[in-house]
Design an enzyme around this catalytic site. Structure first.
Site, PDB file in Angstrom:
ATOM      1  N   SER A  61       0.791  -1.236   0.000  1.00 37.73           N
ATOM      2  CA  SER A  61       0.000   0.000   0.000  1.00 37.73           C
ATOM      3  C   SER A  61       0.823   1.286   0.000  1.00 37.73           C
ATOM      4  CB  SER A  61      -0.958   0.010   1.198  1.00 37.73           C
ATOM      5  OG  SER A  61      -2.030  -0.874   0.967  1.00 37.73           O
ATOM      6  N   LYS A  64       0.409   3.357  -2.988  1.00 42.30           N
ATOM      7  CA  LYS A  64      -0.726   4.268  -3.129  1.00 42.30           C
ATOM      8  C   LYS A  64      -0.270   5.726  -3.170  1.00 42.30           C
ATOM      9  CE  LYS A  64      -3.849   0.970  -0.920  1.00 42.30           C
ATOM     10  NZ  LYS A  64      -4.549   0.550   0.299  1.00 42.30           N
ATOM     11  N   TYR A 189      -3.099  -2.369 -10.592  1.00 42.04           N
ATOM     12  CA  TYR A 189      -3.075  -2.189  -9.134  1.00 42.04           C
ATOM     13  C   TYR A 189      -2.299  -3.314  -8.452  1.00 42.04           C
ATOM     14  CZ  TYR A 189      -4.827  -2.066  -4.326  1.00 42.04           C
ATOM     15  OH  TYR A 189      -4.922  -2.052  -2.955  1.00 42.04           O
ATOM     16  N   TYR A 240      -4.022   3.589   7.880  1.00 45.01           N
ATOM     17  CA  TYR A 240      -5.341   2.947   7.930  1.00 45.01           C
ATOM     18  C   TYR A 240      -6.181   3.543   9.047  1.00 45.01           C
ATOM     19  CZ  TYR A 240      -2.753  -0.424   5.038  1.00 45.01           C
ATOM     20  OH  TYR A 240      -1.967  -1.009   4.080  1.00 45.01           O
ATOM     21  N   VAL A 258       1.105  -3.809   3.957  1.00 43.53           N
ATOM     22  CA  VAL A 258       1.041  -5.093   4.648  1.00 43.53           C
ATOM     23  C   VAL A 258       2.265  -5.979   4.363  1.00 43.53           C
ATOM     24  CG1 VAL A 258      -1.463  -5.127   4.883  1.00 43.53           C
ATOM     25  CG2 VAL A 258      -0.393  -6.125   2.838  1.00 43.53           C
TER      26      VAL A 258
END
Length: 304
Positions: A61, A64, A189, A240, A258
């Site tokens: 992530s 992102k 992605y 998060y 993660v």
């Protein structure tokens, strides 16, 4: 600095035993739960390392942030945030509830899975391959590492187990949030999340953000304003649904993945890359957070 980092790593190693590596993507379950490393990149180009700083891991992530930069470069901030919100969430990063329960049906922010998938859909390219190659080229540029590539085993595993992400993507497609072929967007992605990096790579991304969008070679990559927006969203959404607690105790713009990585940017001071594959129940590196907390206290890094 190096001695301080070594002491911080050793002091916080025990925290790794209190978490677990990600297992919902089977390839990630192969990671060493006891690995713990850090790299600090200062804005004058000095780099300091400690622990398992040269171990490779998939960016997950943290990508992102990279795809958000590229989407803004391609479309501008106004258009990107007409499709994706800026609000934090108390739900998990892969929750579909956020999409169902907001009137606009758009993702709450670009740091959760739905938001990142929508972000990827905005990146320019005629084909999925072209889109991803632009992401890879951009990642290599901002890290100064031309050897970065996809971990193919992780990519195939993510693709095989990504049904929840498919649900998010098709929901957004049905509500007009994303355009184009859903499977192509998801393929890009999954590949972006599967790029393999080290602590040094992500610390250099952090340094770019800390330096208001300028690389260490003085080349401007993104605007100061876009960089400010991204760092603000990292503070409110980057960890998060534990972002608030992280802001209170550590106070640095950061983004976790993660795979065990945490990328942090201390404005006008440094970029930080941490690896600790053992995660807490929120999906963040349990020892990595403690390392950043120790570092923030040692050098008074909190922006608040």
């Amino acid at each position: 600095m190096k001695k301080v980092l070594e002491n911080i790593i050793e002091k916080n190693r025990e925290w790794s035993k209190r978490g677990e590596v990600a297992s919902y993507i089977p390839e990630l379950a192969k990671a060493n739960p006891n690995a713990l490393g850090i790299c600090v990149t200062t804005l004058d180009g000095e780099e300091y390392f400690a622990g398992d700083y040269d171990s490779k891991f998939t960016i997950q992530s943290i990508s992102k942030v990279v795809t958000l930069m590229l989407a803004i470069l391609d479309n501008g901030t106004e258009y990107v945030f007409s499709k994706i919100g800026m609000e934090p969430t108390e739900s998990a990063f892969n929750s579909i509830v956020n999409l169902e329960n907001n009137k606009q049906k758009k993702p709450l922010n670009p740091m959760i899975n739905a938001g990142a998938i929508a972000t990827v859909s905005l990146i320019s390219g005629e084909t999925a391959e072209e889109k991803f190659n632009r992401i890879l080229k951009f990642t290599r540029k901002i890290t100064g590492n031309d050897t970065i590539d996809v971990n193919n085993n992780v990519y195939l595993c993510e693709k095989a187990t990504g049904d929840r992400n498919r649900a998010l993507a098709y929901f957004m497609k049905g509500n007009g949030i994303i355009q184009g072929d859903v499977e192509d967007i998801l393929d890009v992605y999954f590949k972006a999340c599967s790029m393999e990096v080290t602590c040094r790579d992500i610390s250099r991304i952090g340094a770019l953000l800390a330096n208001a969008g300028v690389l260490l070679n003085n080349e401007r990559v993104i605007s100061r304003e876009a960089c400010r927006i991204i760092k603000t969203i990292m503070v409110t959404c980057g960890m998060y649904d534990a972002s608030g607690k992280f802001a209170v105790h550590i106070g640095i713009p950061a983004k976790s993945g993660v795979g065990g990585g945490i990328m942090a940017a201390v404005p006008r001071r440094m970029g930080i890359g941490v690896l600790g594959p053992s995660l807490d129940h929120k999906g963040n590196s349990i020892a990595g957070i403690k390392v950043l907390e120790s570092l923030s206290q040692e050098f008074d890094l909190s922006i608040f």
